[in-house]
Design a protein around this motif. Structure first.
Motif, PDB file in Angstrom:
ATOM      1  N   LEU A 114       0.977  -1.317  -0.021  1.00  0.00           N
ATOM      2  CA  LEU A 114      -0.058   0.177   0.054  1.00  0.00           C
ATOM      3  C   LEU A 114       0.939   1.275  -0.120  1.00  0.00           C
ATOM      4  O   LEU A 114       1.666   1.711   1.017  1.00  0.00           O
ATOM      5  N   TYR A 115       0.965   2.044  -1.202  1.00  0.00           N
ATOM      6  CA  TYR A 115       1.521   3.076  -1.294  1.00  0.00           C
ATOM      7  C   TYR A 115       0.859   4.188  -0.586  1.00  0.00           C
ATOM      8  O   TYR A 115      -0.380   4.489  -0.592  1.00  0.00           O
ATOM      9  N   PHE A 116       1.575   5.430  -0.203  1.00  0.00           N
ATOM     10  CA  PHE A 116       1.111   6.589   0.203  1.00  0.00           C
ATOM     11  C   PHE A 116       2.004   7.679   0.245  1.00  0.00           C
ATOM     12  O   PHE A 116       3.188   7.304  -0.121  1.00  0.00           O
ATOM     13  N   ILE A 117       1.580   8.934   0.826  1.00  0.00           N
ATOM     14  CA  ILE A 117       2.671   9.824   0.913  1.00  0.00           C
ATOM     15  C   ILE A 117       2.740  10.453   2.115  1.00  0.00           C
ATOM     16  O   ILE A 117       1.728  10.350   3.101  1.00  0.00           O
ATOM     17  N   SER A 118       3.796  10.951   2.583  1.00  0.00           N
ATOM     18  CA  SER A 118       4.057  11.541   4.175  1.00  0.00           C
ATOM     19  C   SER A 118       5.187  12.392   4.124  1.00  0.00           C
ATOM     20  O   SER A 118       6.036  12.242   3.299  1.00  0.00           O
ATOM     21  N   LYS A 119       5.291  13.101   5.136  1.00  0.00           N
ATOM     22  CA  LYS A 119       6.436  14.110   5.493  1.00  0.00           C
ATOM     23  C   LYS A 119       7.280  13.447   6.347  1.00  0.00           C
ATOM     24  O   LYS A 119       8.259  14.221   6.838  1.00  0.00           O
ATOM     25  N   ARG A 120       7.264  12.143   6.857  1.00  0.00           N
ATOM     26  CA  ARG A 120       8.028  11.760   7.756  1.00  0.00           C
ATOM     27  C   ARG A 120       9.299  11.448   7.114  1.00  0.00           C
ATOM     28  O   ARG A 120       9.674  11.445   5.944  1.00  0.00           O
ATOM     29  N   ILE A 133       7.120   9.625  -1.312  1.00  0.00           N
ATOM     30  CA  ILE A 133       6.052   8.381  -1.541  1.00  0.00           C
ATOM     31  C   ILE A 133       6.771   7.427  -0.372  1.00  0.00           C
ATOM     32  O   ILE A 133       7.885   6.946  -0.810  1.00  0.00           O
ATOM     33  N   TRP A 134       6.068   6.836   0.051  1.00  0.00           N
ATOM     34  CA  TRP A 134       6.305   5.528   0.896  1.00  0.00           C
ATOM     35  C   TRP A 134       5.314   4.408   0.745  1.00  0.00           C
ATOM     36  O   TRP A 134       4.349   4.435  -0.093  1.00  0.00           O
ATOM     37  N   TYR A 135       5.642   3.115   1.337  1.00  0.00           N
ATOM     38  CA  TYR A 135       4.813   2.292   1.221  1.00  0.00           C
ATOM     39  C   TYR A 135       5.067   1.273   2.455  1.00  0.00           C
ATOM     40  O   TYR A 135       5.861   1.262   3.112  1.00  0.00           O
ATOM     41  N   VAL A 136       3.813   0.294   2.738  1.00  0.00           N
ATOM     42  CA  VAL A 136       3.936  -0.514   3.696  1.00  0.00           C
ATOM     43  C   VAL A 136       3.714  -1.982   2.995  1.00  0.00           C
ATOM     44  O   VAL A 136       2.765  -1.961   2.099  1.00  0.00           O
ATOM     45  N   ILE A 147       8.301   2.052   4.388  1.00  0.00           N
ATOM     46  CA  ILE A 147       9.428   2.017   3.796  1.00  0.00           C
ATOM     47  C   ILE A 147       9.305   3.065   2.553  1.00  0.00           C
ATOM     48  O   ILE A 147       8.401   3.424   2.073  1.00  0.00           O
ATOM     49  N   ASN A 148      10.655   3.791   2.575  1.00  0.00           N
ATOM     50  CA  ASN A 148      10.619   4.878   1.616  1.00  0.00           C
ATOM     51  C   ASN A 148      10.910   4.443   0.087  1.00  0.00           C
ATOM     52  O   ASN A 148      11.337   3.341  -0.001  1.00  0.00           O
ATOM     53  N   ALA A 149      10.123   4.826  -0.684  1.00  0.00           N
ATOM     54  CA  ALA A 149       9.847   4.207  -2.372  1.00  0.00           C
ATOM     55  C   ALA A 149      11.542   4.492  -2.999  1.00  0.00           C
ATOM     56  O   ALA A 149      11.626   4.060  -3.862  1.00  0.00           O
ATOM     57  N   GLY A 150      12.224   5.432  -2.376  1.00  0.00           N
ATOM     58  CA  GLY A 150      13.524   5.606  -2.829  1.00  0.00           C
ATOM     59  C   GLY A 150      13.898   6.738  -3.695  1.00  0.00           C
ATOM     60  O   GLY A 150      13.201   7.546  -4.154  1.00  0.00           O
ATOM     61  N   PRO A 151      15.502   6.858  -3.928  1.00  0.00           N
ATOM     62  CA  PRO A 151      15.626   8.153  -4.656  1.00  0.00           C
ATOM     63  C   PRO A 151      15.476   8.250  -6.031  1.00  0.00           C
ATOM     64  O   PRO A 151      15.347   9.591  -6.444  1.00  0.00           O
ATOM     65  N   ASN A 152      15.118   7.224  -6.746  1.00  0.00           N
ATOM     66  CA  ASN A 152      14.622   7.332  -8.226  1.00  0.00           C
ATOM     67  C   ASN A 152      13.224   7.857  -7.968  1.00  0.00           C
ATOM     68  O   ASN A 152      12.745   8.519  -9.411  1.00  0.00           O
ATOM     69  N   ILE A 153      12.493   7.834  -7.189  1.00  0.00           N
ATOM     70  CA  ILE A 153      11.049   8.360  -7.041  1.00  0.00           C
ATOM     71  C   ILE A 153      11.163   9.707  -6.505  1.00  0.00           C
ATOM     72  O   ILE A 153      10.605  10.816  -6.657  1.00  0.00           O
ATOM     73  N   ASN A 154      11.658   9.635  -5.296  1.00  0.00           N
ATOM     74  CA  ASN A 154      11.676  10.901  -4.460  1.00  0.00           C
ATOM     75  C   ASN A 154      12.643  11.821  -4.554  1.00  0.00           C
ATOM     76  O   ASN A 154      13.827  11.423  -4.877  1.00  0.00           O
ATOM     77  N   SER A 155      12.401  12.977  -4.357  1.00  0.00           N
ATOM     78  CA  SER A 155      13.534  14.217  -4.452  1.00  0.00           C
ATOM     79  C   SER A 155      13.518  15.178  -3.222  1.00  0.00           C
ATOM     80  O   SER A 155      12.889  14.780  -2.313  1.00  0.00           O
TER      81      SER A 155
END
Length: 302
Positions: A114-120, A133-136, A147-155
């Motif tokens: 399950l993906y979602f967004i957060s400022k965590r 973008i994160w996911y569980v 779990i963070n979706a990683g640097p290819n997605i997040n900036s």
């Protein structure tokens, strides 16, 4: 093969088809009366409540799980309800957290994430200035830790609202260009060997110097619906739609107009897995409408 065997074989096939059709027809969208081509509030009093702001909804393919965002005391939370022994549970928080907000839930194609967004933040102690973008992941005892979706997605800018094609390509929006504060564009990232590739921005038939976000992509990638704030719009934000051409380009996006868009803010589109219903948020409630309405816009491109 004798007559009895032929008869038994045919009976099994007919039974299988009948069960499949029955299962599809009996999908229970929180036991709500299905909508027509006129949008209506989804599950009033249970999901869409007068005292809350609900948005970003998603069902699993079997329509036995429902996830959505809720603003609670100025913090966003993901709530969910499940179909248990032919009865829907009361909505409750999925990832309760005193520090961090979570919203924009969306299931991966295999529904194991399950993906979602957060400022965590990565350390779980501080709060970032931007959304990632994160996911569980599903486990035998429930959902994993985020779990963070990683640097290819997040900036170091905002990444918003996730949607997937059947093959696992992720669509989302970001203001990584940041030509102005609200300059969000829509991107996609192919999933190759369980790794998301560098995102690619859609062309100018979709992205403009205005705000484009909250994208839903059809699992077969034949169309996208997204929220945009443009000068010709009807309200604070409208839903637009674009269809993929045979050469892989996208048609010029068109405002979905009335009865979808209003003087309010329309956002967070989602089409159910059976392709029957379009869900979206308007006036701080979740609405749904018969997805046959999409064909009206498809016909305008021909």
């Amino acid at each position: 093969m004798n007559f009895y065997n032929i008869f038994s074989y045919c009976f099994l096939i007919i039974s299988f088809i009948g069960c499949a059709q029955k299962a599809e027809s009996e999908l229970s969208y929180l036991d709500q009366e299905p909508p027509t081509l006129a949008p209506k509030i989804f599950a009033p009093g249970l999901i869409s409540r007068k005292d809350l702001y609900e948005f970003g909804s998603v069902f699993n393919a079997d329509a036995t799980e429902f996830y959505y965002g809720v603003n609670v005391k100025e913090k966003s939370e993901i709530w969910y309800a499940t179909l248990e022994e032919n009865h829907w549970s009361e909505p409750r928080a999925l990832l309760p957290d005193e520090k961090y907000g979570h919203n924009d839930p969306f299931l991966s194609p295999d529904e194991q994430r399950l993906y979602f967004i957060s400022k965590r933040s990565g350390d779980g102690l501080s709060e970032k200035d931007d959304h990632d973008i994160w996911y569980v992941e599903r486990t035998e005892v429930g959902w994993s830790q985020p779990i963070n979706a990683g640097p290819n997605i997040n900036s170091d800018k905002n990444e918003y609202y996730i949607s997937f094609t059947r093959s696992g390509t992720m669509y989302f929006s970001s203001n990584i260009k940041e030509e102005n504060r609200n300059d969000f564009d829509i991107y996609y990232s192919r999933n190759v060997n369980e790794s998301f590739q560098k995102p690619v921005a859609l062309g100018d038939s979709v992205n403009t110097s205005a705000y484009e976000a909250d994208v839903f992509v059809d699992p077969d990638e034949s169309y996208i619906i997204f929220c945009a704030s443009r000068r010709e719009g009807m309200g604070q934000g409208d839903l637009y739609i674009s269809f993929k051409n045979a050469d892989g380009t996208w048609t010029k996006s068109q405002n979905m107009g009335s009865p979808i868009n209003t003087a309010s803010h329309e956002l967070c589109p989602f089409v159910s897995g059976d392709g029957k219903y379009l869900f979206y948020t308007s006036n701080e409630d979740i609405y749904w409408v018969d997805a046959d309405i999409i064909d009206q816009y498809r016909n305008r491109t021909k």
